[in-house]
Motif scaffolding. Sequence first.
Motif, mmCIF file in Angstrom:
data_model
loop_
_atom_site.group_PDB
_atom_site.id
_atom_site.type_symbol
_atom_site.label_atom_id
_atom_site.label_comp_id
_atom_site.label_asym_id
_atom_site.label_seq_id
_atom_site.Cartn_x
_atom_site.Cartn_y
_atom_site.Cartn_z
ATOM 1 N N ARG A 146 4.018 5.880 -4.661
ATOM 2 C CA ARG A 146 4.382 4.465 -4.815
ATOM 3 C C ARG A 146 5.391 4.316 -5.949
ATOM 4 O O ARG A 146 5.207 4.867 -7.038
ATOM 5 N N ASP A 164 7.198 1.401 -8.360
ATOM 6 C CA ASP A 164 7.176 0.019 -8.840
ATOM 7 C C ASP A 164 8.517 -0.366 -9.461
ATOM 8 O O ASP A 164 8.609 -1.330 -10.208
ATOM 9 N N ASN A 204 2.622 -3.374 1.642
ATOM 10 C CA ASN A 204 1.556 -4.007 0.870
ATOM 11 C C ASN A 204 1.598 -5.515 1.117
ATOM 12 O O ASN A 204 2.460 -6.218 0.591
ATOM 13 N N GLU A 239 6.884 -0.635 -3.457
ATOM 14 C CA GLU A 239 6.142 -1.835 -3.827
ATOM 15 C C GLU A 239 7.057 -3.030 -4.067
ATOM 16 O O GLU A 239 8.145 -2.896 -4.654
#
Length: 322
Positions: free
Chosen positions: A188, A190, A242, A218
Amino acid sequence: MEFSGFCLRPNGGLATALSETIVRASREERETMPSKSEILTRKLRTGTDFIVAPGVYDMISAKMADRAGFDAIYMTGSGTVASHLGLPDAGIATYTDMVSRAGRIAGGTKTPLIADADTGYGGPVNVRETVRGYEIAGVSAIQIEDQDFPKKCGHLSGHKLISAEDMVTKIKVALDSRFSDDTLIIARTDARKAIGRDEAMRRSQMYVEAGADILFYEAPADIDEMREIGQRFGADVPLMANMVNGGVTPVIKPEELAELGYRLAIFPAAGFLATCNALNSVYGALKSNGDAESGDVDLFSFVEFNDLMGFNDLIEFENRYN
């Protein structure tokens, strides 16, 4: 009289042969039965169905999701920290907190479990032990992110990141540390919220090249950005979306996500947000009217709840052995 395994064996003989046949058959059946990780991996690597994973955060939510028949369930970090500690998702929960809950959820359900492992709880050595611990606990897919400590919920602000090169090292350590290739590693980034779109795309490319089994970009801001993610990476690696109700990314239906190039989606907040709303209604009605059933929420059947928790199995067990 000889005790072996679960059988009292009178000097061997017929009882011995029968018990060993039963145990051997049971063992062989278990060995040929695909694991939950194998099932999830096959669906992602060779299947075409879109995978929806609802967020779970305790054993009640996990058992409710498990009986619904999803292809996977997702242990949400935010929901688990809130449920267990009553605190925000801000790097407060430890590896021990999370792996113990992952083990309870994986052990108490039949559905493959995807679990949030935050940053891997430290450097490369920590990542190695996190992956091994989660895998031993029964987790089928382990999510690791490129935030620095202390981490924060991906749809909030104020993130700090480690370098992309350090995250690549973490991904490689995770891949090398797992006991089975069927245990999936989710990378993931960010970077979208912390730095911007270009850096998030750059890091995503690096994480795919590092060998991540699933890419988790994300907090894309709109459908066009999600489409670009699908076009750039969807042919190389399964993409995970998500879908946070109230978050920064548009919440769209699974078929729309599939058209954009995604293979699976987590809905981490739906369960605990629904629970909070239901409890707010029920507790408010109880405080105002002295009657929990006068609120806007129909109460779950007490009999069905007992069955969900396994009381019927317990009674059957007691009848068998008492």
